[in-house]
Motif scaffolding. Structure first.
Motif: not given
Length: 448
Positions: A114-122
């Motif tokens: 979930a965090v990696e997915k959010a990090a990709l959107l930064v």
């Protein structure tokens, strides 16, 4: 992931420490707090990319914290943690702007995913901050093209037809989509945005369709996708020209049959939503090159809307300038400034290759740097004063992001790598500066 900062808001000390160790071990910088008030203070004073918050906390709870964060900085990705009994609250949080939810008790791999997915959107957010202004404030219609656009928006809003919005980066395609939603019968239901270019195919597929427990390695529980979360409302798919053939086929089914299946699921679920897409690419050319399905193209292109670049609607520039000056002055707590005739003429004559986003960034920079109540020609960047930027800026074939990237690089060099001073020069926050650094891949070895 290098450069990503996570804030953990969790009142269970053992759980907070566990998450802290997990993220630090995976290369993230972390802050850990045990209440919402402290979390909000850190968001306001530090550079934060992702916030992970428990829904139930004493004082400022997770939902209230989410609202405050989005009001302060809508680009921060928020993940909410919840027990199974509060799952409906977590889904409501997503509709209010949270990126995802993490169900307790959780699996470490699930949290990291979930965090990696959010990090990709930064750094892959909307063309400019649509949360700062209402659609009517920014869709200025003094020019003939924008007057026609507003009339078209009003006509198509009441229909259920798919809309495809064309336009260069920074013209305001997401604002057009949001305006259509706000004027429609679906306005009380969710408006969910997905940047299709920000995620690789496998992550985009699970983001859109969701998945069942056990659908793939790491699928530890059922997860609702963006289509399901947008049910009853509108889904806006930005950069639609970048989706893979697999996603194209699945999207075609959603539009044609108004139904879908979660990944790993066998149950077909009905959908009632409006699909609006946007692209800065020529989809017709992609169809000819066999890179985009022809049947999907015609399904998406029922109502094509083109947003003209700012250089073709100069009648709108002055009102946009006034709007951005008012907002930037309020955000920076400075008196509202006026433009001298010479400064206004230079701004009106500049070709704005970065469109409205570039205009907004320049205004923010000017408001911070200018010390007098009147903005003079000398307060403007040299390339705007002269109308050129080493012969590049006024070349309309140059990618529009190059303008912003050059401005950022120059500010960092002039500040000798001091990010606080560079942000002040640019008239933006440190958080915004770091996001732009990540977006353009600027080397951060000089950061202090």
């Amino acid at each position: 992931m290098r450069g990503i900062t996570i804030l953990i808001a969790e009142d269970e000390e053992n759980l907070a420490q566990l998450l802290d160790r997990i993220f630090e071990r995976n290369g993230y910088k972390t802050y850990v707090v045990n209440n919402g008030e402290t979390a909000l203070n850190i968001v306001k004073t530090q550079h934060i990319d992702i916030v992970i918050t428990d829904i139930r906390m004493p004082g400022l709870d997770g939902i209230s914290l989410l609202k405050e964060i989005k009001a302060c900085d809508p680009y921060i990705e928020v993940l909410v943690m919840t027990a199974f009994a509060n799952l409906d609250t977590a889904i409501d949080a997503i509709r209010m702007g949270a990126r995802d939810y993490i169900r307790k008790p959780f699996d470490i791999d699930e949290v990291l995913e979930a965090v990696e997915k959010a990090a990709l959107l930064v750094g892959h957010h909307s063309e400019y901050d649509v949360h700062k202004l209402k659609s009517d404030e920014i869709l200025v219609a003094n020019s003939p093209s924008m007057k026609s656009l507003k009339k078209l928006i009003e006509k198509v809003a009441s229909s259920t037809a798919t809309v495809n919005i064309y336009g260069e980066t920074g013209v305001g395609k997401e604002l057009v989509a949001k305006a259509i939603h706000e004027l429609s019968d679906r306005r009380e239901h969710p408006f969910i945005t997905v940047n299709c270019s920000a995620l690789p195919e496998t992550l985009l597929e699970s983001e859109l369709f969701g998945y069942e427990k056990g659908a793939f390695t790491g699928a530890f529980a059922r997860k609702l996708g963006r289509f399901e979360l947008a049910n009853g409302g509108t889904i806006f798919l930005d950069e639609i020209g970048d989706i893979s053939p697999v996603i194209q086929l699945k999207l075609l089914r959603v539009i044609q049959q108004k139904e879908f299946e979660r990944l790993g699921g066998t149950k077909t679920l009905p959908l009632d939503l409006r699909v609006i897409t946007a692209t800065n690419k020529d989809l017709k050319a992609l169809v000819k090159e066999k890179k985009f399905r022809e049947d999907l193209y015609y399904r998406l292109n029922v109502i094509p809307i083109e947003v003209a670049p700012l250089r073709e609607r100069k009648e709108d520039i002055q009102e946009l300038l006034n709007t951005f000056i008012r907002i930037a002055s309020k955000n920076n707590k400075t008196p509202i400034k006026k433009l001298s005739d010479e400064a206004l003429e230079a701004l009106l004559n500049y070709p704005w290759p970065g469109n409205v986003r570039e205009l907004e960034n320049i205004v923010e920079r000017i408001i911070v740097i200018s010390e007098e109540p009147i903005i003079e020609l000398s307060d403007l960047p040299e390339y705007i004063r002269t109308g050129i930027d080493n012969g590049k800026t006024n070349s309309l074939d140059v990618h529009k992001d190059e303008v912003e990237e050059r401005i950022i690089r120059n500010a960092i060099l002039e500040s000798q790598g001091n990010m606080t001073r560079a942000a002040e020069k640019l008239g933006i926050s440190r958080r915004s500066l770091y996001r732009k650094i990540h977006k353009y891949g600027i080397d951060d070895n000089r950061m202090v």
